[in-house]
Design a protein around this motif. Structure first.
Motif, short mmCIF file in Angstrom:
data_model
loop_
_atom_site.label_atom_id
_atom_site.label_comp_id
_atom_site.label_asym_id
_atom_site.label_seq_id
_atom_site.Cartn_x
_atom_site.Cartn_y
_atom_site.Cartn_z
N PHE A 112 0.84 -1.19 0.00
CA PHE A 112 0.00 0.00 0.00
C PHE A 112 0.88 1.24 0.00
N ALA A 113 0.52 2.22 -0.80
CA ALA A 113 1.22 3.50 -0.81
C ALA A 113 0.21 4.60 -0.50
N PHE A 114 0.47 5.39 0.51
CA PHE A 114 -0.46 6.44 0.90
C PHE A 114 0.28 7.54 1.63
N HIS A 115 -0.31 8.73 1.59
CA HIS A 115 0.24 9.87 2.33
C HIS A 115 -0.33 9.88 3.74
N VAL A 116 0.48 10.30 4.67
CA VAL A 116 0.07 10.45 6.06
C VAL A 116 0.16 11.93 6.42
N GLU A 117 -0.96 12.50 6.85
CA GLU A 117 -0.98 13.89 7.26
C GLU A 117 -0.92 13.99 8.78
N ALA A 118 -0.52 15.15 9.28
CA ALA A 118 -0.37 15.33 10.72
C ALA A 118 -0.77 16.74 11.12
N SER A 119 -1.15 16.88 12.40
CA SER A 119 -1.39 18.19 13.01
C SER A 119 -0.23 18.50 13.93
N PHE A 120 0.22 19.78 13.95
CA PHE A 120 1.41 20.16 14.70
C PHE A 120 1.08 21.28 15.68
N GLY A 121 1.65 21.18 16.86
CA GLY A 121 1.61 22.26 17.83
C GLY A 121 2.97 22.33 18.51
N TYR A 122 3.43 23.55 18.79
CA TYR A 122 4.77 23.65 19.40
C TYR A 122 4.85 24.86 20.30
N THR A 123 5.86 24.80 21.17
CA THR A 123 6.19 25.91 22.04
C THR A 123 7.71 26.00 22.13
N ARG A 124 8.21 27.09 22.69
CA ARG A 124 9.65 27.29 22.82
C ARG A 124 10.07 27.11 24.29
N ILE A 125 11.32 26.65 24.49
CA ILE A 125 11.83 26.42 25.84
C ILE A 125 11.71 27.67 26.69
N ARG A 126 11.89 28.82 26.10
CA ARG A 126 11.90 30.06 26.88
C ARG A 126 10.56 30.36 27.54
#
Length: 820
Positions: A503-517
Motif C-alpha cells: 500500500f502507498a499512501f500519504h500520512v498527514e499530521a497536526s502540529f503544535g509547538y512551544t519554545r523552551i523560553r
C-alpha cells in the motif's frame, strides 16, 4: 451450547423499570395480532382494554408514538392520560410491538411521557441489537466476563445492553442497569487513575484497558478490569462502546500481597550483612572484609586506610561517603551509600553500604559498624523497570514519562537554547488506517514515522511516542534555527508517501509547538503547552501548525470554563428562545419568525451565541441543546395556538453536528407528535456548509424531513461553500441571502448582481427568498426591485423575548423602522 436471546427478559426489565419510577394504573407490552398483552403491570382488565384502543392499533401499524385522554371505563378509573410508544422499528422481520402506559396524574405527562420514550428507545436499540446479531448476543450471554454496550448518541451515554455475567458481577438486575451511565458503579470513588485513563481514551476515541474500583449493589467493593472498545459507523462516528469487564479482586489482592512480600524481602536484604566493616569512634578503619577487597581489586595484606578503600570507588560515591560521615559523626546517626564496584568496570556490581553507630549503656559512641550488601538483582530489576517505564515498546522511542524525565534533566542543566522548540505531532486518520488496513499496518506506520523523525531530528534531540498516534519532539536550536526550518524538516518526514505491505499512501499530521523560553523549568508544562497548540490545529481544518501563546492558553481556559457552565445551562433553565419576525416587504406584515437561542448566565450575564454555539458543537453539547430548541419552539407554537393567537411558521437553526450525533428526523417527529404541531408550522434552517459535508446519510435525513412536511431553508447562501451542482441533490423550500451581501447594496453593482443571481436560482428550483440583515429603506427598495418579497432585520425588529413576540402576534400590526 449457545441459545437464542430471550426478549421476555428484556420486556420484563422495561416494565420493572417503569414501575420503579412512574405512578401507573397499568402498563403493558402489546404485540400485533396477539389476543393478550405479552407483559403487563397493574390492573389486568385495564391491560386488556388498552389492547383495543385505536391509538394502540395505529401505533402498531405505523410505529408513530401517540398520547390521549383515557376513555370512560371502570378499568381505567384513576388514569389521567395514556401514552403509546413503539418498541419495534420498520423493516424488521418480527411482529410490531408497543408499550402502553396509563398514568395516574395529568401533571406528570411532561415528565412521564419523555421517560417512557427514553426507556423504549433504549429497549428498542437493544432489541434491534439482539435481533440483528442473535449469535453474538447469545455468545455475550454465555461468557463469564461482564459485557455491556453503551450508546454515545443518546443523552449521557446510557447502557443499552448488559449480559447475565455483568448482573452477577455487580449485583444489579438489568432493570436497574439499562438506561444508566456506567458511572453509577463508581460510588464515591470518582478520582481514580483508571477512570482518567478511560476518560482520556473516550475523549480521543481510542480503545483502552484500565482497572478501577467499583461498588456492588450490596455496597461491597471490587476491582474491575475494564476493556473499552469502540464500534464505528461508516462515517467514522462512534456508534457503540463495548465494555468487557472482569472481576480481578482476587488477582489484585494477590498482586498487592506479592508487592508487600517484595518490600519485606527487600527490607530483609538491606538489613542482612553481606560484608562487615569495623571503624573506631573517629571513623578510622579497624577491619575490612576480604571478599569485598577482592572484588575491588585491593590487597588484604599490608596496611589499609579509608583513602585506599575510596580509591576503588567512583568520585561521586566518595563524596557521598564523606558527606554521610560528616553528618553521622556530628549526630551519631546511620547513613547509606550506593555505589558500583569496581568503579571503572564495564560490568560493575552494585553495593549498598549502611554505616551505623555502636553505643554503650550510657549512649556513648564506641565504634562504627558497616554492612556492605550486594544489590546487583535489584539494580538490574530497577533498570528493567525503568526501561519499561521510559521506553515505548512498539517504536523503541522514549515514552511520555521518559521524555519528561530526560527533558527535565536538560532543563536543570541549562544546556538548551531558549529558542529550542518542543513539538507535538498527531497523525491524522490513524484510526481509519487501522480500520481499513488493519492494526499491523497502523503499527508499521508508527514505526516508520519513528524512524523518519529519528533520522531528521538527530542524536541531539529527544523523540517520544506519547499516545496512540501522537509523538513529542525536542528539536535543538542548532538543528532547527527558525520556524520555517522546523516546518521544512517535518515536511521531509510526512511529504514522502508511506509504502507498507504493497500500500502507498500519504500520512498527514497536526502540529503544535512551544519554545523552551516560555517555561524554562518545567518539562510537563512545556509538553502540555505544545499539546494545547496541537489540539487547536486538530480542530481547525484550515490550520496545520499552531504555536503556543499565553493568549491561546487564556482563551482555552475561558472556553473550558464556558463549556462547563454550558453543561449546566439546560438543567438550570438558563437558555431561552428569542423571536425575530420575517415580514412581507411590501406591507411590513409578519409572515413568519426565526427562533434564536439566547443564554443568560446568573453571574456572567448575557453570553453571545457566537461565543457558546461553536463550543457547543466542539463538545457535542449541540445535540441535547438542539433537541431542546426544537421542543421549546414546538411548545411555544402549541401555547400560542391554544391561546387563540394567530400562529406563523417558526424557523429553527440546525447544526450539521446534530445530524452526525443522532436522528434529527426522529427528534422532529417526536416533538411534532408530542405537541400536536402541524409540520408546515416548522421550518428548519441549515447553513450551506451542508454541501461541504455532502454524504448519503445527510441527504436521506433531509429527504425524510421533507417527506414529513417540514419546510427546509438554506441559510447563509453564497458565503463560501456553495456548489450549484449539489442543489439538484437537495430540496429546499427557501433560500436566505446572507446579510454580508445585503450590506452596501447602494451603488454596488457586484453585490446587487449576487443578490439577483440568488433570486434567479431560487426561482429556478421553486424556492422562496428571504433577505437577511435589512437595516435601511434603501436596502429594502433594492432587494424588492431585484425580486425579493420577504426579509428580516433590525429595520423591522430586533429579536425579542417570547412574551413580546406573543404581543406582536396579537397586535398583527405592520412593522417598520420605528418598531423596537
Amino acid at each position: 451450547m449457545l441459545h437464542p436471546p430471550d426478549y421476555n427478559d428484556l420486556f420484563t426489565d422495561l416494565l420493572e423499570a417503569l414501575e420503579t419510577v412512574c405512578d401507573a394504573v397499568c402498563a403493558a407490552v402489546i404485540v400485533k395480532d396477539e389476543n393478550t398483552p405479552s407483559h403487563r403491570i397493574g390492573d389486568p382488565g385495564a391491560a386488556q382494554l388498552l389492547m383495543n384502543l385505536d391509538s394502540v392499533q395505529a401505533t402498531l401499524a405505523d410505529g408513530i408514538p401517540r398520547s390521549e385522554i383515557p376513555p370512560p371505563d371502570a378499568s381505567l378509573n384513576g388514569a389521567a392520560f395514556i401514552a403509546v410508544e413503539a418498541l419495534s422499528t420498520p423493516h424488521q422481520d418480527t411482529q410490531s410491538t408497543v408499550i402502553v402506559f396509563a398514568g395516574k396524574h395529568a401533571e406528570d405527562i411532561e415528565r412521564a411521557v419523555p421517560l417512557v420514550h427514553a426507556l423504549t428507545t433504549e429497549t428498542a436499540n437493544e432489541l434491534m441489537f439482539l435481533r440483528q446479531t442473535p449469535l453474538l448476543s447469545a455468545a455475550f450471554a454465555e461468557v463469564e466476563c461482564g459485557v455491556t454496550i453503551a450508546d454515545p448518541n443518546l443523552f449521557d451515554t446510557p447502557i443499552i445492553y448488559a449480559n447475565a455475567a455483568y448482573e452477577r458481577m455487580t449485583g444489579y438486575p438489568r432493570a436497574e442497569i439499562l438506561g444508566r451511565n456506567c458511572r453509577f458503579l463508581q460510588g464515591e470513588h470518582r478520582d481514580q487513575p483508571g477512570l482518567q485513563i478511560m476518560r482520556n481514551a473516550l475523549a480521543r476515541g481510542t480503545d483502552c484497558t484500565a482497572t478501577v474500583t467499583n461498588v456492588r449493589r450490596n455496597g461491597e467493593l471490587f476491582e474491575n478490569q475494564v476493556k473499552l472498545r469502540t464500534v464505528r459507523a461508516d462515517d467514522g462516528s462512534i456508534s457503540y462502546i463495548i465494555g468487557i469487564q472482569v472481576d480481578v479482586t482476587k488477582e489484585q489482592s494477590a498482586l498487592n500481597a506479592l508487592a508487600q512480600q517484595k518490600r519485606r524481602f527487600r527490607s530483609l536484604i538491606q538489613t542482612q550483612a553481606g560484608y562487615i566493616w569495623l571503624m573506631d569512634a573517629e571513623g578510622e578503619l579497624i577491619e575490612a572484609p576480604e571478599q569485598w577487597l577482592e572484588i575491588a581489586g585491593l590487597s588484604s595484606s599490608g596496611s589499609l586506610d579509608m583513602a585506599t578503600i575510596h580509591s576503588a570507588i567512583a568520585p561521586e560515591a566518595v563524596e557521598a561517603f564523606r558527606d554521610g560521615w560528616s553528618e553521622a559523626l556530628r549526630n551519631k546517626t546511620s547513613f547509606e551509600v550506593v555505589y558500583q564496584l569496581p568503579a571503572q568496570s564495564p560490568s560493575p556490581r552494585w553495593f549498598m553500604d549502611r554505616i551505623s553507630p555502636v553505643l554503650d549503656e550510657d549512649h556513648q559512641l564506641v565504634e562504627w559498624i558497616g554492612t556492605s550488601q550486594e544489590i546487583t538483582q535489584l539494580k538490574r530489576a530497577e533498570k528493567d523497570v525503568e526501561n519499561a517505564a521510559y521506553k515505548d515498546r512498539l517504536t523503541g522511542l522514549l515514552s511520555l514519562e521518559g521524555f519528561a524525565r530526560r527533558l527535565d534533566v536538560q532543563l536543570r542543566q541549562k544546556t538548551l537554547h531558549p529558542a529550542s522548540p518542543v513539538l507535538v505531532i498527531d497523525i491524522k486518520a490513524l484510526r481509519e488506517i487501522n480500520n481499513t488496513q488493519g492494526h499491523d499496518v497502523g503499527d508499521e506506520v508508527l514505526q516508520e514515522v519513528a524512524q523518519r523523525l529519528t533520522a531528521e531530528i538527530g542524536e541531539n534531540g529527544l523523540i517520544a511516542r506519547t499516545g496512540g498516534g501522537e509523538f513529542t519532539v525536542l528539536a535543538t536550536h542548532e538543528h532547527q534555527r527558525t520556524r520555517r526550518q522546523l516546518r521544512e524538516s517535518m515536511a521531509a518526514v510526512f511529504d514522502v508517501p508511506f509504502e507498507i505491505r504493497g500500500f502507498a499512501f500519504h500520512v498527514e499530521a497536526s502540529f503544535g509547538y512551544t519554545r523552551i523560553r516560555t517555561t524554562a523549568d518545567d518539562a510537563r508544562k512545556l509538553m502540555n503547552d505544545a499539546t494545547l497548540a496541537m489540539h487547536i490545529s486538530q480542530h481547525n481544518p484550515t490550520l496545520t501548525w499552531t504555536q503556543y501563546t499565553k493568549t491561546l492558553e487564556e482563551q482555552t481556559r475561558k472556553n473550558v470554563d464556558i463549556t462547563m457552565k454550558l453543561r449546566h445551562a439546560l438543567a438550570a433553565d438558563q437558555l431561552t428562545l428569542y423571536y425575530q419576525p420575517q415580514v412581507d416587504l411590501a406591507s411590513g406584515r409578519i409572515v413568519s419568525t426565526e427562533a434564536l437561542l439566547r443564554w443568560q448566565h446568573p453571574e456572567i450575564g448575557f453570553i453571545p451565541p457566537d461565543q457558546f454555539i461553536p463550543l457547543a458543537e466542539q463538545s457535542q453539547l449541540i445535540g441535547p441543546i438542539g433537541d431542546w430548541v426544537i421542543r421549546q419552539a414546538c411548545r411555544d407554537i402549541r401555547r400560542w395556538h391554544d391561546a387563540g393567537i394567530p400562529v406563523t411558521p417558526v424557523s429553527i437553526n440546525l447544526s450539521l453536528i446534530q445530524f452526525q450525533l443522532g436522528s434529527v428526523p426522529d427528534t422532529v417527529q417526536k416533538a411534532l407528535s408530542d405537541y400536536n404541531i402541524a409540520p408546515e408550522w416548522l421550518t428548519l434552517e441549515i447553513t450551506e456548509s451542508v454541501f461541504e459535508q455532502h454524504c448519503q446519510a445527510l441527504q436521506l435525513d433531509l429527504k425524510a424531513l421533507t417527506a414529513m412536511g417540514v419546510r427546509l431553508s438554506l441559510d447563509d447562501f453564497g458565503t463560501g461553500y456553495s456548489s450549484l451542482g449539489h442543489l439538484k441533490d437537495y430540496f429546499f423550500d427557501e433560500i436566505k441571502i446572507d446579510k454580508s451581501f445585503i450590506r452596501q447594496l447602494d451603488d454596488n453593482p457586484y453585490r446587487q448582481a449576487i443578490v439577483k443571481a440568488v433570486i434567479i436560482i431560487a426561482q429556478a428550483i421553486g424556492a422562496d427568498v428571504v433577505a437577511e440583515g435589512l437595516e435601511s429603506t434603501s436596502q429594502i427598495a433594492i432587494v424588492r426591485q431585484l425580486g425579493c418579497s420577504k426579509g428580516q432585520g433590525y429595520y423591522y425588529s430586533r429579536p425579542v423575548p417570547e412574551p413580546r413576540w406573543r404581543q406582536l402576534l396579537i397586535e398583527q400590526m405592520p412593522l417598520g423602522a420605528n418598531h423596537q
